[in-house]
Design a protein around this motif. Structure first.
Motif, PDB file in Angstrom:
ATOM      1  N   GLY A 130       0.825  -1.206   0.000  1.00  0.00           N
ATOM      2  CA  GLY A 130       0.000   0.000   0.000  1.00  0.00           C
ATOM      3  C   GLY A 130       0.856   1.251   0.000  1.00  0.00           C
ATOM      4  O   GLY A 130       2.091   1.210   0.038  1.00  0.00           O
ATOM      5  N   THR A 131       0.195   2.388  -0.035  1.00  0.00           N
ATOM      6  CA  THR A 131       0.870   3.677  -0.001  1.00  0.00           C
ATOM      7  C   THR A 131       1.033   4.119   1.446  1.00  0.00           C
ATOM      8  O   THR A 131       0.059   4.151   2.193  1.00  0.00           O
ATOM      9  N   LEU A 132       2.242   4.447   1.851  1.00  0.00           N
ATOM     10  CA  LEU A 132       2.454   4.886   3.224  1.00  0.00           C
ATOM     11  C   LEU A 132       1.884   6.289   3.410  1.00  0.00           C
ATOM     12  O   LEU A 132       2.195   7.202   2.650  1.00  0.00           O
ATOM     13  N   ARG A 133       1.050   6.445   4.418  1.00  0.00           N
ATOM     14  CA  ARG A 133       0.464   7.747   4.752  1.00  0.00           C
ATOM     15  C   ARG A 133       0.907   8.104   6.166  1.00  0.00           C
ATOM     16  O   ARG A 133       0.462   7.479   7.141  1.00  0.00           O
ATOM     17  N   PHE A 134       1.795   9.091   6.277  1.00  0.00           N
ATOM     18  CA  PHE A 134       2.336   9.472   7.579  1.00  0.00           C
ATOM     19  C   PHE A 134       1.323  10.341   8.314  1.00  0.00           C
ATOM     20  O   PHE A 134       0.865  11.361   7.798  1.00  0.00           O
ATOM     21  N   ASN A 135       0.992   9.919   9.522  1.00  0.00           N
ATOM     22  CA  ASN A 135       0.021  10.639  10.334  1.00  0.00           C
ATOM     23  C   ASN A 135       0.708  11.628  11.266  1.00  0.00           C
ATOM     24  O   ASN A 135       0.327  12.801  11.340  1.00  0.00           O
ATOM     25  N   THR A 136       1.722  11.179  11.971  1.00  0.00           N
ATOM     26  CA  THR A 136       2.415  12.014  12.957  1.00  0.00           C
ATOM     27  C   THR A 136       3.891  11.624  12.998  1.00  0.00           C
ATOM     28  O   THR A 136       4.214  10.429  13.003  1.00  0.00           O
ATOM     29  N   VAL A 137       4.750  12.625  13.018  1.00  0.00           N
ATOM     30  CA  VAL A 137       6.185  12.430  13.250  1.00  0.00           C
ATOM     31  C   VAL A 137       6.579  13.464  14.306  1.00  0.00           C
ATOM     32  O   VAL A 137       6.536  14.665  14.040  1.00  0.00           O
ATOM     33  N   MET A 138       6.944  13.011  15.495  1.00  0.00           N
ATOM     34  CA  MET A 138       7.258  13.960  16.554  1.00  0.00           C
ATOM     35  C   MET A 138       8.371  13.420  17.445  1.00  0.00           C
ATOM     36  O   MET A 138       8.714  12.231  17.395  1.00  0.00           O
ATOM     37  N   LEU A 139       8.923  14.299  18.242  1.00  0.00           N
ATOM     38  CA  LEU A 139      10.020  13.939  19.140  1.00  0.00           C
ATOM     39  C   LEU A 139       9.542  12.947  20.204  1.00  0.00           C
ATOM     40  O   LEU A 139       8.477  13.126  20.794  1.00  0.00           O
ATOM     41  N   LYS A 140      10.332  11.913  20.401  1.00  0.00           N
ATOM     42  CA  LYS A 140      10.094  11.023  21.544  1.00  0.00           C
ATOM     43  C   LYS A 140      11.029  11.490  22.648  1.00  0.00           C
ATOM     44  O   LYS A 140      12.251  11.288  22.565  1.00  0.00           O
ATOM     45  N   GLU A 141      10.481  12.126  23.648  1.00  0.00           N
ATOM     46  CA  GLU A 141      11.307  12.719  24.690  1.00  0.00           C
ATOM     47  C   GLU A 141      11.993  11.639  25.515  1.00  0.00           C
ATOM     48  O   GLU A 141      11.404  10.592  25.806  1.00  0.00           O
ATOM     49  N   PRO A 142      13.233  11.879  25.913  1.00  0.00           N
ATOM     50  CA  PRO A 142      13.950  10.889  26.722  1.00  0.00           C
ATOM     51  C   PRO A 142      13.378  10.832  28.135  1.00  0.00           C
ATOM     52  O   PRO A 142      12.730  11.778  28.589  1.00  0.00           O
ATOM     53  N   ALA A 193      12.659   9.792  17.304  1.00  0.00           N
ATOM     54  CA  ALA A 193      11.370  10.255  16.787  1.00  0.00           C
ATOM     55  C   ALA A 193      10.364   9.121  16.870  1.00  0.00           C
ATOM     56  O   ALA A 193      10.721   7.952  16.660  1.00  0.00           O
ATOM     57  N   VAL A 194       9.127   9.455  17.193  1.00  0.00           N
ATOM     58  CA  VAL A 194       8.042   8.474  17.124  1.00  0.00           C
ATOM     59  C   VAL A 194       7.227   8.789  15.883  1.00  0.00           C
ATOM     60  O   VAL A 194       6.906   9.955  15.611  1.00  0.00           O
ATOM     61  N   VAL A 195       6.922   7.756  15.111  1.00  0.00           N
ATOM     62  CA  VAL A 195       6.249   7.919  13.822  1.00  0.00           C
ATOM     63  C   VAL A 195       5.003   7.048  13.798  1.00  0.00           C
ATOM     64  O   VAL A 195       5.065   5.851  14.097  1.00  0.00           O
ATOM     65  N   TRP A 196       3.871   7.649  13.441  1.00  0.00           N
ATOM     66  CA  TRP A 196       2.626   6.910  13.226  1.00  0.00           C
ATOM     67  C   TRP A 196       2.292   6.963  11.747  1.00  0.00           C
ATOM     68  O   TRP A 196       2.331   8.039  11.126  1.00  0.00           O
ATOM     69  N   LEU A 197       1.954   5.823  11.175  1.00  0.00           N
ATOM     70  CA  LEU A 197       1.630   5.795   9.755  1.00  0.00           C
ATOM     71  C   LEU A 197       0.619   4.698   9.446  1.00  0.00           C
ATOM     72  O   LEU A 197       0.457   3.738  10.219  1.00  0.00           O
ATOM     73  N   LEU A 198      -0.065   4.876   8.318  1.00  0.00           N
ATOM     74  CA  LEU A 198      -1.033   3.910   7.818  1.00  0.00           C
ATOM     75  C   LEU A 198      -0.626   3.510   6.401  1.00  0.00           C
ATOM     76  O   LEU A 198       0.202   4.166   5.772  1.00  0.00           O
ATOM     77  N   ASN A 199      -1.237   2.434   5.894  1.00  0.00           N
ATOM     78  CA  ASN A 199      -0.957   2.014   4.525  1.00  0.00           C
ATOM     79  C   ASN A 199      -2.260   1.793   3.748  1.00  0.00           C
ATOM     80  O   ASN A 199      -2.638   0.661   3.458  1.00  0.00           O
ATOM     81  N   PRO A 200      -2.964   2.906   3.413  1.00  0.00           N
ATOM     82  CA  PRO A 200      -4.189   2.736   2.627  1.00  0.00           C
ATOM     83  C   PRO A 200      -3.872   2.119   1.263  1.00  0.00           C
ATOM     84  O   PRO A 200      -2.757   2.284   0.756  1.00  0.00           O
ATOM     85  N   PRO A 201      -4.847   1.369   0.678  1.00  0.00           N
ATOM     86  CA  PRO A 201      -6.226   1.203   1.160  1.00  0.00           C
ATOM     87  C   PRO A 201      -6.403   0.158   2.257  1.00  0.00           C
ATOM     88  O   PRO A 201      -7.482   0.023   2.806  1.00  0.00           O
ATOM     89  N   LYS A 202      -5.346  -0.610   2.580  1.00  0.00           N
ATOM     90  CA  LYS A 202      -5.493  -1.643   3.598  1.00  0.00           C
ATOM     91  C   LYS A 202      -5.783  -1.038   4.952  1.00  0.00           C
ATOM     92  O   LYS A 202      -6.614  -1.533   5.711  1.00  0.00           O
ATOM     93  N   GLY A 203      -5.049   0.015   5.310  1.00  0.00           N
ATOM     94  CA  GLY A 203      -5.365   0.734   6.532  1.00  0.00           C
ATOM     95  C   GLY A 203      -4.750   0.183   7.799  1.00  0.00           C
ATOM     96  O   GLY A 203      -5.232   0.469   8.896  1.00  0.00           O
ATOM     97  N   ASP A 204      -3.671  -0.611   7.689  1.00  0.00           N
ATOM     98  CA  ASP A 204      -2.974  -1.041   8.909  1.00  0.00           C
ATOM     99  C   ASP A 204      -2.309   0.174   9.557  1.00  0.00           C
ATOM    100  O   ASP A 204      -1.840   1.086   8.879  1.00  0.00           O
ATOM    101  N   PHE A 205      -2.243   0.158  10.877  1.00  0.00           N
ATOM    102  CA  PHE A 205      -1.683   1.271  11.646  1.00  0.00           C
ATOM    103  C   PHE A 205      -0.388   0.805  12.316  1.00  0.00           C
ATOM    104  O   PHE A 205      -0.380  -0.160  13.069  1.00  0.00           O
ATOM    105  N   TYR A 206       0.715   1.505  12.025  1.00  0.00           N
ATOM    106  CA  TYR A 206       2.019   1.143  12.557  1.00  0.00           C
ATOM    107  C   TYR A 206       2.587   2.282  13.403  1.00  0.00           C
ATOM    108  O   TYR A 206       2.349   3.458  13.119  1.00  0.00           O
ATOM    109  N   GLU A 207       3.362   1.890  14.418  1.00  0.00           N
ATOM    110  CA  GLU A 207       4.138   2.854  15.195  1.00  0.00           C
ATOM    111  C   GLU A 207       5.607   2.462  15.106  1.00  0.00           C
ATOM    112  O   GLU A 207       5.965   1.294  15.282  1.00  0.00           O
ATOM    113  N   ALA A 208       6.451   3.458  14.830  1.00  0.00           N
ATOM    114  CA  ALA A 208       7.891   3.217  14.736  1.00  0.00           C
ATOM    115  C   ALA A 208       8.629   4.196  15.639  1.00  0.00           C
ATOM    116  O   ALA A 208       8.214   5.350  15.783  1.00  0.00           O
ATOM    117  N   ILE A 209       9.720   3.734  16.243  1.00  0.00           N
ATOM    118  CA  ILE A 209      10.630   4.595  16.990  1.00  0.00           C
ATOM    119  C   ILE A 209      11.943   4.616  16.216  1.00  0.00           C
ATOM    120  O   ILE A 209      12.536   3.559  15.957  1.00  0.00           O
TER     121      ILE A 209
END
Length: 279
Positions: free
Chosen positions: A25-37, A57-73
């Motif tokens: 799917g196409t990666l759709r980035f929802n949020t990219v923000m600092l992960k504070e120590p 950084a903490v990153v939230w993203l989806l992969n439409p049209p499937k729509g899985d939700f991933y979190e990455a550090i």
């Protein structure tokens, strides 16, 4: 908070990792923000008792049209070859939840709704509206999702109409509420009465060029001006994200979850007293 360059680097690291993991799917980035120590690590560094905490950084993203939700550090390194060393340290698929809605989601929902042929047909049939530029769309996230739609990334749209660009559209609500699946990119349902309700015709405007139609009077001219000045300049200084005012030192941050964040709020008198007690 993260710089624009760090956001781009974190996104690039996630793209590489997702490709290696076979995410479709196409990666759709929802949020990219600092992960504070952790605070203990930051205090140890500031007091000279430990190393500088790793930049992450903490990153939230989806992969439409499937729509899985991933979190990455993502670990963000320093130095001339830092971008090549950036790496995803944590990668997990989150089940049964959705990330926050964003301004991009609002724009996408509006585009989907206003491009839908059925919506345009209903506007014409129910209200005689054929100019889509007169329609104003208010996007809302969905709460209390019906059983048949649970687990989908949905937004609902409240529709209003205005007579001109500066008209107050909230005086003219329409009794249609489209439901949009953002991952599929289409309208999946429209809440509406069998027969359209009468659209309120009354003008309720606060724009100075339109106020007379509401109040019957012209814009007031008897109010005297108010001038607020600081001839010697402000009492505070700003250096990057550090604000100094009187004896206060405050670092200003911002993220997608809390909004405005105040870091390292310090008062010099209290710091001096604390140092003397430690001695």
């Amino acid at each position: 908070q993260l710089t624009a360059a760090e956001i781009a680097r974190a996104s690039a690291a996630v793209r590489r990792y997702a490709a290696a993991e076979g995410v479709t799917g196409t990666l759709r980035f929802n949020t990219v923000m600092l992960k504070e120590p952790p605070k203990a690590e930051l205090l140890a560094y500031q007091q000279g008792r430990g190393p500088r905490p790793e930049r992450r950084a903490v990153v939230w993203l989806l992969n439409p049209p499937k729509g899985d939700f991933y979190e990455a550090i993502v670990s963000l390194h320093e130095g001339s070859a830092a971008a090549a060393q950036d790496a995803v340290r944590v990668w997990k698929k989150l089940e049964g939840v959705q990330p926050t809605t964003t301004p991009d989601d609002n724009i996408l929902a509006e585009h989907i709704i206003m491009s839908d042929p059925r919506i345009r047909q209903l506007l014409a049939e129910r209200y005689g509206i054929t100019d889509p530029d007169l329609i104003v769309f208010d996007p809302w996230s969905l709460h209390g999702t019906p059983e048949g739609y649970k687990g989908r990334r949905l937004m609902q749209g409240f529709l209003y109409v205005r007579t001109c660009k500066s008209d107050n559209e909230y005086a003219h609500p329409l009794d249609m509420c489209p439901l949009v699946d953002l991952n599929l990119g289409k309208v999946i349902h429209v809440d509406m009465y069998d027969e359209p309700a009468r659209m309120p015709p009354m003008m309720v405007n606060y724009h100075r060029d339109l106020a007379k139609a509401t109040t019957g009077n012209e814009w007031r001219t008897d109010a005297k001006p108010i001038n607020i000045t600081q001839p010697e300049g402000p009492s505070f200084t700003v250096e990057g994200n550090l604000v100094t005012w009187q004896k206060w030192h405050i670092r200003i941050g911002f993220n997608a979850r809390e909004g405005l964040v105040l870091h390292q709020v310090q008062h010099l008198t209290l710091l001096q007293c604390s140092s003397q007690l430690q001695l």
